[in-house]
Scaffold this active site. Sequence first.
Site, PDB file in Angstrom:
ATOM      1  CB  SER A  69      -0.905  -0.088   1.145  1.00  0.00           C
ATOM      2  OG  SER A  69      -1.538  -1.436   0.850  1.00  0.00           O
TER       3      SER A  69
HETATM    4  N1  SAH Z   1      -0.698  -4.484   4.077  1.00  0.00           N
HETATM    5  C1  SAH Z   1      -0.605  -4.893   3.350  1.00  0.00           C
HETATM    6  C2  SAH Z   1      -1.096  -4.635   1.353  1.00  0.00           C
HETATM    7  C3  SAH Z   1      -0.967  -6.068   0.890  1.00  0.00           C
HETATM    8  S1  SAH Z   1      -2.472  -5.771  -1.007  1.00  0.00           S
HETATM    9  C4  SAH Z   1       1.044  -4.559   3.439  1.00  0.00           C
HETATM   10  O1  SAH Z   1       1.057  -3.550   3.726  1.00  0.00           O
HETATM   11  O2  SAH Z   1       1.966  -4.532   2.107  1.00  0.00           O
HETATM   12  C5  SAH Z   1      -3.378  -6.360   0.326  1.00  0.00           C
HETATM   13  C6  SAH Z   1      -3.587  -7.819   0.868  1.00  0.00           C
HETATM   14  O3  SAH Z   1      -4.445  -9.167   0.970  1.00  0.00           O
HETATM   15  C7  SAH Z   1      -2.879  -8.871  -0.765  1.00  0.00           C
HETATM   16  O4  SAH Z   1      -1.319  -9.787   0.073  1.00  0.00           O
HETATM   17  C8  SAH Z   1      -3.578 -10.426  -0.369  1.00  0.00           C
HETATM   18  O5  SAH Z   1      -2.935 -10.752  -1.553  1.00  0.00           O
HETATM   19  C9  SAH Z   1      -4.346  -9.885   0.670  1.00  0.00           C
HETATM   20  N2  SAH Z   1      -5.633 -11.099   0.687  1.00  0.00           N
HETATM   21  C10 SAH Z   1      -6.920 -10.334  -0.510  1.00  0.00           C
HETATM   22  N3  SAH Z   1      -8.135 -11.475   0.262  1.00  0.00           N
HETATM   23  C11 SAH Z   1      -7.547 -11.653   1.333  1.00  0.00           C
HETATM   24  C12 SAH Z   1      -8.551 -12.909   2.055  1.00  0.00           C
HETATM   25  N4  SAH Z   1      -9.257 -12.888   2.215  1.00  0.00           N
HETATM   26  N5  SAH Z   1      -7.587 -12.935   3.401  1.00  0.00           N
HETATM   27  C13 SAH Z   1      -6.230 -12.568   3.363  1.00  0.00           C
HETATM   28  N6  SAH Z   1      -5.288 -11.812   2.692  1.00  0.00           N
HETATM   29  C14 SAH Z   1      -6.141 -11.711   1.492  1.00  0.00           C
END
Ligand code: SAH
Length: 222
Positions: A69
């Site tokens: 993000s």
């Molecule tokens: N907090 C992260 C943001 C990553 S983007 C950072 O700082 O890098 C969002 C993430 O949510 C992705 O890695 C994606 O694979 C995950 N995601 C999507 N749906 C999900 C679910 N149902 N349960 C857990 N993770 C999920």
Amino acid sequence: MTTNQLTDTYLHQGLRSKLAKELAEKGITDKNVLNAIEKLPRHFFLNTAFTKFAYEDKAFPIAAGQTISQPYTVAFQTQLLELKKGEKVLEIGTGSGYQTCILMEMGAKVFTIERQKELFDKTKNLLSQMGYAPKMFYDDGYKGLEVFAPFDKILVTAGAPFIPEPLKEQLKVGGRLVIPVGQGEVQEMILIEKRGASEYIQTQHGMFRFVPLLTEKNKSHY
Ligand code: SAH
């Protein structure tokens, strides 16, 4: 793409201070959030191709078609949580682990769920190399984490089509849930404050852009 070497320099530190100042100018006021941004080397979480952009206020691709993000978004969501030291936090969407480490830098006990196996493995390895030990789960975050509930704070870092009921249930009374909600390209940042066993107050905090919150676990990116 290769993972970054874990080397932090004065140059990186300087760029981080600049980033923290930029976020303050954009409206982030929580000093603990700004301090954590200033302290945590974001370039450790990016592939080498993006190292020189690590301290720009932008999102970047990580593995499995996901993104780290934008720092402003991380700071904004964290500020909305009103985090205090020692609080128990559930994060849905571990991704690169950057947000996880920001929460840990602020003294939270973090439980984090990721549904992409590739990312889960990669990030688990990186965080242990960096000396962070959150409780990490390879699972579907829609269900929350019943066995470890209730949580003081819950943070969803992917765009949800609706607010999953288990997440509301797994909040402590007095707790806060921060979740971007929307079906399309952009989502509205929603804050839910739990005031009683089934009493919630919901407020809206602007539009953001996230990768989607998907159901079930996924062994590869497709
Ligand atoms: N907090 C992260 C943001 C990553 S983007 C950072 O700082 O890098 C969002 C993430 O949510 C992705 O890695 C994606 O694979 C995950 N995601 C999507 N749906 C999900 C679910 N149902 N349960 C857990 N993770 C999920």
